[in-house]
Scaffold this motif. Structure first.
Motif, PDB file in Angstrom:
ATOM      1  N   LEU A 103     -11.233  -1.603  14.940  1.00 53.47           N
ATOM      2  CA  LEU A 103     -12.758  -0.885  13.727  1.00 53.47           C
ATOM      3  C   LEU A 103     -13.510   0.682  14.408  1.00 53.47           C
ATOM      4  O   LEU A 103     -13.521   1.438  14.653  1.00 53.47           O
ATOM      5  CB  LEU A 103     -13.765  -0.648  12.571  1.00 53.47           C
ATOM      6  N   PHE A 128      -5.751  -2.920  11.397  1.00 50.53           N
ATOM      7  CA  PHE A 128      -6.739  -3.070  12.211  1.00 50.53           C
ATOM      8  C   PHE A 128      -7.553  -4.540  11.961  1.00 50.53           C
ATOM      9  O   PHE A 128      -8.298  -5.255  10.997  1.00 50.53           O
ATOM     10  CB  PHE A 128      -8.458  -2.041  11.198  1.00 50.53           C
ATOM     11  N   LEU A 131     -11.200  -5.289   9.989  1.00 54.09           N
ATOM     12  CA  LEU A 131     -11.149  -4.849   8.378  1.00 54.09           C
ATOM     13  C   LEU A 131     -11.351  -4.909   7.250  1.00 54.09           C
ATOM     14  O   LEU A 131      -9.593  -5.679   6.906  1.00 54.09           O
ATOM     15  CB  LEU A 131     -10.391  -3.459   8.515  1.00 54.09           C
ATOM     16  N   PRO A 133     -10.205  -5.594   3.434  1.00 49.77           N
ATOM     17  CA  PRO A 133      -9.439  -5.447   2.922  1.00 49.77           C
ATOM     18  C   PRO A 133     -10.207  -4.639   1.703  1.00 49.77           C
ATOM     19  O   PRO A 133      -9.654  -3.310   1.738  1.00 49.77           O
ATOM     20  CB  PRO A 133      -8.274  -6.799   2.122  1.00 49.77           C
ATOM     21  N   GLU A 135     -12.553  -2.848   2.075  1.00 50.81           N
ATOM     22  CA  GLU A 135     -13.379  -2.308   2.448  1.00 50.81           C
ATOM     23  C   GLU A 135     -12.891  -0.731   3.449  1.00 50.81           C
ATOM     24  O   GLU A 135     -13.225  -0.421   4.087  1.00 50.81           O
ATOM     25  CB  GLU A 135     -14.448  -2.646   3.684  1.00 50.81           C
ATOM     26  N   SER A 136     -11.554  -1.051   2.968  1.00 52.63           N
ATOM     27  CA  SER A 136     -10.074  -0.700   3.508  1.00 52.63           C
ATOM     28  C   SER A 136     -10.191   1.003   2.685  1.00 52.63           C
ATOM     29  O   SER A 136      -9.293   1.715   2.671  1.00 52.63           O
ATOM     30  CB  SER A 136      -9.098  -1.479   3.383  1.00 52.63           C
ATOM     31  N   LEU A 139     -10.493   4.582   4.597  1.00 50.28           N
ATOM     32  CA  LEU A 139      -8.625   4.415   5.690  1.00 50.28           C
ATOM     33  C   LEU A 139      -7.406   3.958   4.797  1.00 50.28           C
ATOM     34  O   LEU A 139      -6.673   5.136   5.190  1.00 50.28           O
ATOM     35  CB  LEU A 139      -9.061   3.437   6.791  1.00 50.28           C
ATOM     36  N   GLN A 140      -7.514   3.290   3.464  1.00 48.78           N
ATOM     37  CA  GLN A 140      -6.680   3.582   2.892  1.00 48.78           C
ATOM     38  C   GLN A 140      -5.696   5.286   2.608  1.00 48.78           C
ATOM     39  O   GLN A 140      -5.058   5.234   1.990  1.00 48.78           O
ATOM     40  CB  GLN A 140      -6.133   3.046   1.784  1.00 48.78           C
ATOM     41  N   CYS A 143      -4.822   6.944   5.920  1.00 47.36           N
ATOM     42  CA  CYS A 143      -3.033   6.472   5.423  1.00 47.36           C
ATOM     43  C   CYS A 143      -2.248   7.729   5.161  1.00 47.36           C
ATOM     44  O   CYS A 143      -1.585   8.189   5.193  1.00 47.36           O
ATOM     45  CB  CYS A 143      -2.870   5.387   5.884  1.00 47.36           C
ATOM     46  N   LEU A 150      -1.267   0.993   6.007  1.00 45.21           N
ATOM     47  CA  LEU A 150      -2.072   0.219   6.497  1.00 45.21           C
ATOM     48  C   LEU A 150      -1.771  -1.151   6.333  1.00 45.21           C
ATOM     49  O   LEU A 150      -1.771  -1.208   4.942  1.00 45.21           O
ATOM     50  CB  LEU A 150      -3.785   0.683   5.918  1.00 45.21           C
ATOM     51  N   GLN A 152      -2.328  -4.836   6.013  1.00 46.96           N
ATOM     52  CA  GLN A 152      -2.913  -5.349   5.659  1.00 46.96           C
ATOM     53  C   GLN A 152      -3.166  -7.221   5.461  1.00 46.96           C
ATOM     54  O   GLN A 152      -1.536  -7.966   6.163  1.00 46.96           O
ATOM     55  CB  GLN A 152      -3.375  -5.769   4.020  1.00 46.96           C
TER      56      GLN A 152
END
Length: 266
Positions: A103, A128, A131, A133, A135-136, A139-140, A143, A150, A152
């Motif tokens: 990250l 990542f 990261l 999941p 807290e994604s 970024l999700q 994406c 992304l 997981q």
């Protein structure tokens, strides 16, 4: 439809499993990926994970840590990794290419800018390991805006709640960590791997790909019997580091995977 989804569809139609290989960008030399990626694909790989070097790769064992340090010494940056993908696309590489990293470099680059530049260069997905999941979300969303999958993670220690969260938000495929530990070649695979995959499979139709510890053709064959994809990283890096027969190793993995012709358990 994304390149990743198209690849899974093609493999399913042929009754085959995916062989996904990990390669550190900038290892062993700065531009080695430009030569290695076409060779890996020609030998039987379906997708390539391109490792973005980072000084503290906490999920990696000694092999990939050493490759990462070599790549950093070779001057590889996040921008260089994105440009590597751009060059590979310009060379005609059509297979899915994913960036796998940590990250901190991505956050310093900027989440939105990173996703925008990655997509423009021809990246298909991001991975990542550090990261969580839950807290994604940021970024999700980025994406989603830029058409990136992304990927997981789930592990044998994942709770039912974590598995439910991952399967609900998964795209591309779900990275199933075979062991509780870091990456690295291992002599055997854990005996509870089938039960772990069955727990995940009950919740999703998203393809499941297994990584961490797969180092031999027999490992690949056993994983292919219970999963949709096989991920190999450290064992490949070992081959490259010692100047081994890289294509021969990949062809052996491909042949072992293709020995499995029955569908993975539903």
């Amino acid at each position: 439809m994304t390149r990743i989804a198209t690849t899974w569809e093609r493999l399913r139609a042929a009754g085959r499993r995916a062989l996904i290989l990990y390669l550190t960008v900038g290892f062993p030399e700065r531009d080695s990926a430009l030569e290695l990626v076409p060779r890996l694909l020609a030998a039987g790989a379906d997708m390539i994970e391109l490792g973005v070097p980072f000084s503290d790769p906490l999920a990696e064992g000694p092999t990939i840590q050493a490759a990462t340090q070599r790549a950093l010494a070779n001057g590889i940056t996040v921008r260089a990794c994105i440009e590597t993908v751009r060059t590979l696309r310009a060379q005609g590489i059509a297979a899915p290419l994913l960036l796998m990293g940590y990250l901190n470099p991505m956050l310093r680059y900027g989440v939105e800018r990173f996703c925008q530049d990655a997509q423009a260069a021809g990246v298909d997905g991001l991975i990542f390991p550090d990261l969580p999941p839950e807290e994604s979300g940021e970024l999700q969303a980025a994406c989603d805006r830029h058409g990136l999958d992304l990927i997981q993670f789930v592990a044998p220690t994942s709770t039912p709640e974590r598995i439910a969260h991952v399967t609900e938000h998964a795209s591309g495929f779900i990275y199933c960590v075979s062991v509780t530990g870091v990456t690295g070649a291992r002599a055997t695979l854990p005996p509870d791997l089938p039960d772990f995959l069955a727990r995940v499979r009950r919740r999703t139709q998203t393809p499941l790909a297994v990584g961490f510890g797969i180092s031999r053709p027999e490992h690949a064959r056993n994983v292919a019997a219970i999963a949709d994809g096989v991920i190999v990283g450290s064992a490949l890096i070992d081959q490259i580091a010692r100047g081994g027969d890289v294509e021969g190793f990949v062809r052996e993995l491909r042949a072992a995977i293709d020995d499995v012709t029955t569908p993975p358990p539903a």
